[in-house]
Design a protein around this motif. Structure first.
Motif, PDB file in Angstrom:
ATOM      1  N   UNK A  91      -7.444 -20.116  -2.422  1.00  0.00           N
ATOM      2  CA  UNK A  91      -8.313 -21.141  -1.702  1.00  0.00           C
ATOM      3  C   UNK A  91      -9.199 -19.965  -0.983  1.00  0.00           C
ATOM      4  N   UNK A  92     -10.467 -20.219  -0.783  1.00  0.00           N
ATOM      5  CA  UNK A  92     -11.448 -19.383  -0.203  1.00  0.00           C
ATOM      6  C   UNK A  92     -11.552 -19.957   1.123  1.00  0.00           C
ATOM      7  N   UNK A  93     -10.714 -19.146   1.969  1.00  0.00           N
ATOM      8  CA  UNK A  93     -11.088 -19.411   3.364  1.00  0.00           C
ATOM      9  C   UNK A  93     -10.803 -17.908   4.199  1.00  0.00           C
ATOM     10  N   UNK A  94     -11.004 -18.223   5.585  1.00  0.00           N
ATOM     11  CA  UNK A  94     -11.088 -16.757   6.481  1.00  0.00           C
ATOM     12  C   UNK A  94      -9.920 -15.937   6.265  1.00  0.00           C
ATOM     13  N   UNK A  95      -8.603 -16.488   6.024  1.00  0.00           N
ATOM     14  CA  UNK A  95      -7.561 -15.685   5.844  1.00  0.00           C
ATOM     15  C   UNK A  95      -7.357 -14.936   4.617  1.00  0.00           C
ATOM     16  N   UNK A  96      -7.809 -15.721   3.792  1.00  0.00           N
ATOM     17  CA  UNK A  96      -8.044 -15.091   2.253  1.00  0.00           C
ATOM     18  C   UNK A  96      -8.956 -14.027   2.074  1.00  0.00           C
ATOM     19  N   UNK A  97     -10.011 -14.042   2.723  1.00  0.00           N
ATOM     20  CA  UNK A  97     -11.028 -12.928   2.859  1.00  0.00           C
ATOM     21  C   UNK A  97     -10.676 -11.969   3.717  1.00  0.00           C
ATOM     22  N   UNK A  98      -9.957 -12.086   4.808  1.00  0.00           N
ATOM     23  CA  UNK A  98      -9.365 -10.988   5.526  1.00  0.00           C
ATOM     24  C   UNK A  98      -8.466 -10.319   4.622  1.00  0.00           C
ATOM     25  N   UNK A  99      -7.597 -10.893   4.124  1.00  0.00           N
ATOM     26  CA  UNK A  99      -6.605 -10.254   3.331  1.00  0.00           C
ATOM     27  C   UNK A  99      -7.104  -9.365   2.159  1.00  0.00           C
ATOM     28  N   UNK A 100      -8.087  -9.729   1.561  1.00  0.00           N
ATOM     29  CA  UNK A 100      -8.714  -9.257   0.486  1.00  0.00           C
ATOM     30  C   UNK A 100      -9.352  -8.033   1.094  1.00  0.00           C
ATOM     31  N   UNK A 101      -9.991  -7.954   2.328  1.00  0.00           N
ATOM     32  CA  UNK A 101     -10.675  -6.873   2.774  1.00  0.00           C
ATOM     33  C   UNK A 101      -9.766  -5.672   3.215  1.00  0.00           C
ATOM     34  N   UNK A 102      -8.518  -6.124   3.578  1.00  0.00           N
ATOM     35  CA  UNK A 102      -7.327  -5.270   3.759  1.00  0.00           C
ATOM     36  C   UNK A 102      -6.791  -4.515   2.499  1.00  0.00           C
ATOM     37  N   UNK A 103      -6.839  -5.292   1.391  1.00  0.00           N
ATOM     38  CA  UNK A 103      -6.553  -4.858   0.138  1.00  0.00           C
ATOM     39  C   UNK A 103      -7.403  -3.809  -0.325  1.00  0.00           C
ATOM     40  N   UNK A 104      -8.783  -4.027   0.069  1.00  0.00           N
ATOM     41  CA  UNK A 104      -9.770  -3.076  -0.425  1.00  0.00           C
ATOM     42  C   UNK A 104      -9.645  -1.493   0.044  1.00  0.00           C
ATOM     43  N   UNK A 105      -9.253  -1.613   1.704  1.00  0.00           N
ATOM     44  CA  UNK A 105      -8.770  -0.581   2.411  1.00  0.00           C
ATOM     45  C   UNK A 105      -7.636  -0.127   1.880  1.00  0.00           C
ATOM     46  N   UNK A 106      -6.779  -0.713   1.319  1.00  0.00           N
ATOM     47  CA  UNK A 106      -5.386  -0.166   0.893  1.00  0.00           C
ATOM     48  C   UNK A 106      -5.734   0.677  -0.484  1.00  0.00           C
ATOM     49  N   UNK A 159      -7.259   3.846   0.461  1.00  0.00           N
ATOM     50  CA  UNK A 159      -6.236   4.670   0.787  1.00  0.00           C
ATOM     51  C   UNK A 159      -5.366   5.125  -0.313  1.00  0.00           C
ATOM     52  N   UNK A 160      -4.954   4.536  -1.183  1.00  0.00           N
ATOM     53  CA  UNK A 160      -4.366   4.924  -2.422  1.00  0.00           C
ATOM     54  C   UNK A 160      -5.225   5.996  -3.191  1.00  0.00           C
ATOM     55  N   UNK A 161      -6.529   5.634  -3.370  1.00  0.00           N
ATOM     56  CA  UNK A 161      -7.424   6.702  -3.932  1.00  0.00           C
ATOM     57  C   UNK A 161      -7.365   7.909  -3.259  1.00  0.00           C
ATOM     58  N   UNK A 162      -7.228   8.078  -1.933  1.00  0.00           N
ATOM     59  CA  UNK A 162      -7.223   9.456  -1.084  1.00  0.00           C
ATOM     60  C   UNK A 162      -5.836   9.846  -1.284  1.00  0.00           C
ATOM     61  N   UNK A 163      -4.747   9.046  -1.891  1.00  0.00           N
ATOM     62  CA  UNK A 163      -3.488   9.718  -2.030  1.00  0.00           C
ATOM     63  C   UNK A 163      -2.702   9.440  -0.742  1.00  0.00           C
ATOM     64  N   UNK A 164      -2.775   8.488   0.095  1.00  0.00           N
ATOM     65  CA  UNK A 164      -2.359   8.072   1.314  1.00  0.00           C
ATOM     66  C   UNK A 164      -1.625   6.971   1.114  1.00  0.00           C
ATOM     67  N   UNK A 165      -0.429   6.916   0.083  1.00  0.00           N
ATOM     68  CA  UNK A 165       0.301   5.993   0.079  1.00  0.00           C
ATOM     69  C   UNK A 165       0.838   5.042   1.216  1.00  0.00           C
ATOM     70  N   UNK A 166       1.534   5.814   2.230  1.00  0.00           N
ATOM     71  CA  UNK A 166       2.163   5.095   3.052  1.00  0.00           C
ATOM     72  C   UNK A 166       0.955   4.177   3.846  1.00  0.00           C
ATOM     73  N   UNK A 205      -1.692   3.076   2.486  1.00  0.00           N
ATOM     74  CA  UNK A 205      -1.958   1.634   1.584  1.00  0.00           C
ATOM     75  C   UNK A 205      -0.941   0.767   1.866  1.00  0.00           C
ATOM     76  N   UNK A 206       0.443   1.304   1.960  1.00  0.00           N
ATOM     77  CA  UNK A 206       1.480   0.242   2.018  1.00  0.00           C
ATOM     78  C   UNK A 206       1.361  -0.416   3.488  1.00  0.00           C
ATOM     79  N   UNK A 207       0.819   0.469   4.285  1.00  0.00           N
ATOM     80  CA  UNK A 207       0.853  -0.324   5.819  1.00  0.00           C
ATOM     81  C   UNK A 207      -0.323  -1.295   5.787  1.00  0.00           C
ATOM     82  N   UNK A 208      -1.406  -1.072   4.995  1.00  0.00           N
ATOM     83  CA  UNK A 208      -2.620  -1.975   4.982  1.00  0.00           C
ATOM     84  C   UNK A 208      -2.170  -3.175   4.362  1.00  0.00           C
ATOM     85  N   UNK A 209      -1.404  -2.767   3.115  1.00  0.00           N
ATOM     86  CA  UNK A 209      -1.096  -4.258   2.369  1.00  0.00           C
ATOM     87  C   UNK A 209      -0.024  -4.984   3.120  1.00  0.00           C
TER      88      UNK A 209
END
Length: 202
Positions: free
Chosen positions: A40-55, A58-65, A67-71
């Motif tokens: 569903x396209x709703x505010x919570x889905x969009x917020x979680x997708x934004x957090x995924x992009x940040x994760x 973080x993974x790209x930068x090698x900051x795996x912990x 990335x896990x925190x953001x996920x």
């Protein structure tokens, strides 16, 4: 929003064993019907997708912990999104935490009901883990499901794991080796099957 090139590079980071560009799309309109997640396209889905992009960043930068925190935060916002579990499994795989990765992949497949992009990627990832464990039958089953959902990478792995294809490849290799050496004898790739020519194999 990231551009197409950025998305390909980031995808290659969290999918290190997938070919560049596999499963990467600029926007929802480019995703084939068989790969669309039922979200569903709703505010919570969009917020979680934004957090995924940040994760992913973080993974790209090698900051795996990180990335896990953001996920984990993304899951707190939208716990029923299969994509988050699939993405977290990718991070776990990079950290060689295969057990945790497989648990997340199982959850992603359950939540997606075996459909959509998340299921396609989860089946492929789980297949890679099965193969790493030496369990080729389970790996082939998962690669087959991923291939049916559109993964070209899974299709190529199915060919590699097919025992008949492997034997045919060995036979072709033997033929070319015989041609190069000038020999008339070709090693029988099927040792359990008698050589129909009656010629002793070298």
């Amino acid at each position: 929003m990231s551009n197409p090139h950025d998305r390909i590079i980031l995808n290659s980071v969290v999918n290190p064993l997938l070919p560049l560009g596999e499963g990467v799309y600029d926007d929802e309109h480019e995703i084939p019907e068989t790969l669309k997640d039922n979200e569903e396209d709703n505010p919570k889905t969009r917020e979680s997708k934004a957090l995924e992009q940040k994760a992913i960043a973080a993974c790209d930068a090698g900051c795996y912990p990180k990335a896990l925190e953001l996920l984990a935060q993304a899951l707190d916002v939208a716990p029923e999104r299969a994509a988050i579990y699939n993405n977290r499994a990718q991070v776990y795989r990079l950290m060689n935490q295969d057990l945790e990765a497989k648990m997340d992949l199982n959850r992603a497949i359950d939540l997606s009901q075996g459909r959509g992009r998340s299921a396609c990627q989860a089946f492929c990832q789980r297949g890679l883990l099965w193969r790493k464990e030496g369990n080729d039958p389970e790996a082939m089953a998962d690669f087959r499901r991923s291939a049916e959902l559109g993964s070209e990478f899974a299709k190529s792995l199915l060919v590699q794991l097919n025992p008949y294809a492997a034997m045919c490849n060995k036979m072709l290799k033997n033929v070319f080796q015989a041609l190069e050496s000038g020999s008339n004898e070709v090693e029988n790739p099927f040792p359990s099957i008698p050589d129909p020519s009656g010629t002793k194999q070298g």
